[in-house]
Write a protein that holds these residues in place. Structure first.
Motif, PDB file in Angstrom:
ATOM      1  N   GLU A  40       0.926  -1.376  -0.249  1.00 33.56           N
ATOM      2  CA  GLU A  40      -0.108  -0.007   0.026  1.00 33.56           C
ATOM      3  C   GLU A  40       0.815   1.219   0.019  1.00 33.56           C
ATOM      4  O   GLU A  40       0.463   2.227  -0.527  1.00 33.56           O
ATOM      5  N   SER A  41       2.126   1.190   0.776  1.00 32.75           N
ATOM      6  CA  SER A  41       3.025   2.344   0.995  1.00 32.75           C
ATOM      7  C   SER A  41       4.153   1.851   1.181  1.00 32.75           C
ATOM      8  O   SER A  41       4.443   0.849   1.747  1.00 32.75           O
ATOM      9  N   PHE A  42       5.120   2.849   1.046  1.00 37.40           N
ATOM     10  CA  PHE A  42       6.603   2.672   1.311  1.00 37.40           C
ATOM     11  C   PHE A  42       6.664   2.357   2.805  1.00 37.40           C
ATOM     12  O   PHE A  42       7.454   1.254   3.206  1.00 37.40           O
ATOM     13  N   ALA A  43       6.050   2.930   3.547  1.00 38.24           N
ATOM     14  CA  ALA A  43       6.025   2.722   5.232  1.00 38.24           C
ATOM     15  C   ALA A  43       5.731   1.299   5.575  1.00 38.24           C
ATOM     16  O   ALA A  43       6.170   0.675   6.334  1.00 38.24           O
ATOM     17  N   SER A  44       4.468   0.794   5.004  1.00 42.60           N
ATOM     18  CA  SER A  44       3.926  -0.282   5.275  1.00 42.60           C
ATOM     19  C   SER A  44       4.709  -1.448   4.511  1.00 42.60           C
ATOM     20  O   SER A  44       5.156  -2.663   5.320  1.00 42.60           O
ATOM     21  N   TYR A  45       5.593  -1.288   3.742  1.00 42.51           N
ATOM     22  CA  TYR A  45       6.687  -2.349   3.121  1.00 42.51           C
ATOM     23  C   TYR A  45       7.820  -2.286   4.192  1.00 42.51           C
ATOM     24  O   TYR A  45       8.213  -3.300   4.330  1.00 42.51           O
ATOM     25  N   ARG A  46       8.169  -1.289   4.484  1.00 38.27           N
ATOM     26  CA  ARG A  46       9.328  -1.061   5.467  1.00 38.27           C
ATOM     27  C   ARG A  46       9.044  -1.971   6.757  1.00 38.27           C
ATOM     28  O   ARG A  46       9.954  -2.189   7.463  1.00 38.27           O
ATOM     29  N   GLN A  47       7.818  -1.695   7.139  1.00 34.75           N
ATOM     30  CA  GLN A  47       7.559  -2.522   8.475  1.00 34.75           C
ATOM     31  C   GLN A  47       7.646  -3.895   8.353  1.00 34.75           C
ATOM     32  O   GLN A  47       7.888  -4.775   9.465  1.00 34.75           O
TER      33      GLN A  47
END
Length: 119
Positions: free
Chosen positions: A44-51
């Protein structure tokens, strides 16, 4: 110099392309899932990927969330002893696997470039 000009005039490229060079009129730049992706879905977003991402360990550890290098003492990162069967240096291995000492004959052979072996 004249010989070079003569050689270059008869040069033929070894690769032959079929058809005329044409730039496509429309190029689709929309994001697509990689064919080898395990879940076949875009994040969904880069932040969710990074998690969920891992690179040499989890990226979302809360104790490292200070955002600064050295924000956490090194002792909190875990033990520095090698596990059973693992060694940090070759000198820690059993004697049969350690480096052998150089003999004087080997040192002389290296220093002379091998010529002393045949002289």
């Amino acid at each position: 110099m004249n010989a070079t000009k003569i050689l270059q005039q008869g040069r033929q490229p070894m690769i032959r392309f079929l058809g005329k060079r044409v730039t496509p009129s429309q190029i689709d730049h929309s994001p697509k899932v990689h064919p080898a992706s395990p879940n076949q879905a875009l994040p969904e977003s880069f932040a969710s990927y990074r998690q969920k991402a891992q690179q040499h360990g989890p990226l979302n550890q809360s104790k490292f969330a200070t955002g600064q290098i050295g924000g956490v003492p090194g002792s909190s990162l875990g033990p520095i002893e090698a596990g059973k069967g693992n060694y940090f240096d070759r000198s820690e291995l059993p004697k049969r696997f350690q480096r052998l000492a150089w003999t004087q004959a080997e040192i002389d052979a290296v220093e002379s470039g091998g010529a002393s072996m045949f002289a």
